[in-house]
Design a protein around this motif. Structure first.
Motif, PDB file in Angstrom:
ATOM      1  N   VAL A 110       0.932  -1.308   0.448  1.00 24.12           N
ATOM      2  CA  VAL A 110      -0.001   0.207   0.084  1.00 24.12           C
ATOM      3  C   VAL A 110       1.034   1.435   0.026  1.00 24.12           C
ATOM      4  O   VAL A 110       1.758   1.626   1.089  1.00 24.12           O
ATOM      5  CB  VAL A 110      -0.794   0.127   1.378  1.00 24.12           C
ATOM      6  N   GLY A 111       0.994   1.878  -1.198  1.00 17.28           N
ATOM      7  CA  GLY A 111       1.817   3.358  -1.251  1.00 17.28           C
ATOM      8  C   GLY A 111       0.978   3.939  -2.065  1.00 17.28           C
ATOM      9  O   GLY A 111      -0.122   4.379  -1.992  1.00 17.28           O
ATOM     10  N   ALA A 112       1.653   4.521  -3.108  1.00 13.37           N
ATOM     11  CA  ALA A 112       1.002   5.515  -4.061  1.00 13.37           C
ATOM     12  C   ALA A 112      -0.145   4.781  -4.849  1.00 13.37           C
ATOM     13  O   ALA A 112      -1.315   5.270  -5.057  1.00 13.37           O
ATOM     14  CB  ALA A 112       1.922   6.088  -5.264  1.00 13.37           C
ATOM     15  N   VAL A 113      -0.049   3.479  -5.240  1.00 12.58           N
ATOM     16  CA  VAL A 113      -0.932   2.641  -5.726  1.00 12.58           C
ATOM     17  C   VAL A 113      -1.102   1.309  -4.854  1.00 12.58           C
ATOM     18  O   VAL A 113       0.119   1.045  -4.089  1.00 12.58           O
ATOM     19  CB  VAL A 113      -0.787   2.268  -7.084  1.00 12.58           C
ATOM     20  N   LEU A 114      -2.080   0.618  -5.093  1.00 15.74           N
ATOM     21  CA  LEU A 114      -2.170  -0.797  -4.034  1.00 15.74           C
ATOM     22  C   LEU A 114      -1.579  -1.875  -5.095  1.00 15.74           C
ATOM     23  O   LEU A 114      -1.937  -1.872  -6.464  1.00 15.74           O
ATOM     24  CB  LEU A 114      -3.565  -1.196  -3.987  1.00 15.74           C
ATOM     25  N   ALA A 115      -0.760  -2.590  -4.930  1.00 17.36           N
ATOM     26  CA  ALA A 115       0.066  -3.563  -5.437  1.00 17.36           C
ATOM     27  C   ALA A 115      -0.024  -4.869  -4.933  1.00 17.36           C
ATOM     28  O   ALA A 115       0.154  -5.000  -3.635  1.00 17.36           O
ATOM     29  CB  ALA A 115       1.383  -3.186  -5.967  1.00 17.36           C
ATOM     30  N   ARG A 116      -0.349  -6.132  -5.696  1.00 16.55           N
ATOM     31  CA  ARG A 116      -0.101  -7.467  -4.889  1.00 16.55           C
ATOM     32  C   ARG A 116       0.684  -8.446  -5.701  1.00 16.55           C
ATOM     33  O   ARG A 116       0.964  -8.415  -6.961  1.00 16.55           O
ATOM     34  CB  ARG A 116      -1.664  -8.103  -5.078  1.00 16.55           C
ATOM     35  N   GLY A 117       1.092  -9.390  -4.938  1.00 19.56           N
ATOM     36  CA  GLY A 117       2.099 -10.275  -5.538  1.00 19.56           C
ATOM     37  C   GLY A 117       1.760 -11.681  -4.893  1.00 19.56           C
ATOM     38  O   GLY A 117       1.468 -11.848  -3.695  1.00 19.56           O
ATOM     39  N   THR A 118       1.746 -12.837  -5.566  1.00 15.19           N
ATOM     40  CA  THR A 118       1.503 -14.292  -4.954  1.00 15.19           C
ATOM     41  C   THR A 118       2.708 -15.152  -5.544  1.00 15.19           C
ATOM     42  O   THR A 118       3.153 -15.047  -6.489  1.00 15.19           O
ATOM     43  CB  THR A 118       0.297 -14.761  -5.579  1.00 15.19           C
ATOM     44  N   ALA A 119       3.121 -15.951  -4.443  1.00 12.60           N
ATOM     45  CA  ALA A 119       4.172 -17.003  -4.742  1.00 12.60           C
ATOM     46  C   ALA A 119       3.745 -18.174  -4.006  1.00 12.60           C
ATOM     47  O   ALA A 119       3.606 -18.152  -2.902  1.00 12.60           O
ATOM     48  CB  ALA A 119       5.731 -16.313  -4.255  1.00 12.60           C
ATOM     49  N   LYS A 120       4.136 -19.275  -4.651  1.00  9.21           N
ATOM     50  CA  LYS A 120       3.983 -20.653  -4.121  1.00  9.21           C
ATOM     51  C   LYS A 120       5.251 -20.910  -3.005  1.00  9.21           C
ATOM     52  O   LYS A 120       6.140 -20.152  -3.274  1.00  9.21           O
ATOM     53  CB  LYS A 120       3.832 -21.554  -5.098  1.00  9.21           C
ATOM     54  N   VAL A 121       5.072 -21.600  -2.091  1.00  6.19           N
ATOM     55  CA  VAL A 121       6.153 -21.965  -1.343  1.00  6.19           C
ATOM     56  C   VAL A 121       7.302 -22.446  -2.165  1.00  6.19           C
ATOM     57  O   VAL A 121       7.126 -23.367  -2.909  1.00  6.19           O
ATOM     58  CB  VAL A 121       5.865 -23.041  -0.035  1.00  6.19           C
ATOM     59  N   GLY A 122       8.679 -21.920  -1.822  1.00  4.80           N
ATOM     60  CA  GLY A 122       9.717 -22.316  -2.555  1.00  4.80           C
ATOM     61  C   GLY A 122      10.051 -21.443  -3.588  1.00  4.80           C
ATOM     62  O   GLY A 122      11.020 -21.491  -4.310  1.00  4.80           O
ATOM     63  N   SER A 123       9.125 -20.416  -4.212  1.00  4.70           N
ATOM     64  CA  SER A 123       9.211 -19.455  -4.984  1.00  4.70           C
ATOM     65  C   SER A 123       9.407 -18.137  -4.746  1.00  4.70           C
ATOM     66  O   SER A 123       8.946 -17.698  -3.572  1.00  4.70           O
ATOM     67  CB  SER A 123       8.286 -19.965  -6.388  1.00  4.70           C
ATOM     68  N   SER A 124       9.271 -17.135  -5.741  1.00  5.88           N
ATOM     69  CA  SER A 124       9.224 -15.899  -5.114  1.00  5.88           C
ATOM     70  C   SER A 124       8.320 -14.892  -6.032  1.00  5.88           C
ATOM     71  O   SER A 124       8.034 -15.312  -7.305  1.00  5.88           O
ATOM     72  CB  SER A 124      10.731 -15.288  -5.170  1.00  5.88           C
ATOM     73  N   ALA A 125       7.968 -13.843  -5.819  1.00  2.00           N
ATOM     74  CA  ALA A 125       7.258 -12.930  -6.738  1.00  2.00           C
ATOM     75  C   ALA A 125       7.810 -11.623  -6.724  1.00  2.00           C
ATOM     76  O   ALA A 125       8.431 -11.209  -5.453  1.00  2.00           O
ATOM     77  CB  ALA A 125       5.783 -12.869  -6.065  1.00  2.00           C
TER      78      ALA A 125
END
Length: 112
Positions: free
Chosen positions: A54-69
């Motif tokens: 939550v900053g200037a815009v709302l951004a989301r990310g999703t990562a499975k266990v063992g990975s990254s986003a």
């Protein structure tokens, strides 16, 4: 009399069966040079880590266990949260993100 105590003990033990455990462990790194926020998901009761910025815009990310986003364009001072389910900014414990790496751990036991 003994039977009533057995039933009471059984009812007490079963009362917690509806409770669910929610836990997440992630490593969040913000690059000061590029504004890229990387969320490495190490553990999650759902199998995924859900991040929200939550900053200037709302951004989301999703990562499975063992990975990254990676979420691009994040400025120091923005607020960030990681959850095992889709993060809700109104319910999430938002923390200020700084340049560098932050370890996030949450564990909650309770009914939804």
């Amino acid at each position: 009399m003994v039977k009533s105590w057995v039933w009471l003990a059984l009812a007490t033990a079963l009362a917690g069966c509806g409770d669910q455990q929610h836990s997440v462990k992630a490593e969040v790194t913000l690059s000061g040079d590029t504004g890229a926020l990387t969320m490495a998901c190490h553990q999650s009761s759902s199998g995924e880590c859900h991040g929200i910025v939550v900053g200037a815009v709302l951004a989301r990310g999703t990562a499975k266990v063992g990975s990254s986003a990676t979420i691009e364009g994040v400025m120091p001072g923005a607020r960030f949260c990681v959850s095992d389910v889709e993060a809700d900014p109104a319910k999430c414990d938002l923390k200020e993100i700084t340049v560098g790496t932050t370890i996030i751990r949450h564990q909650k036991v309770g009914s939804d």
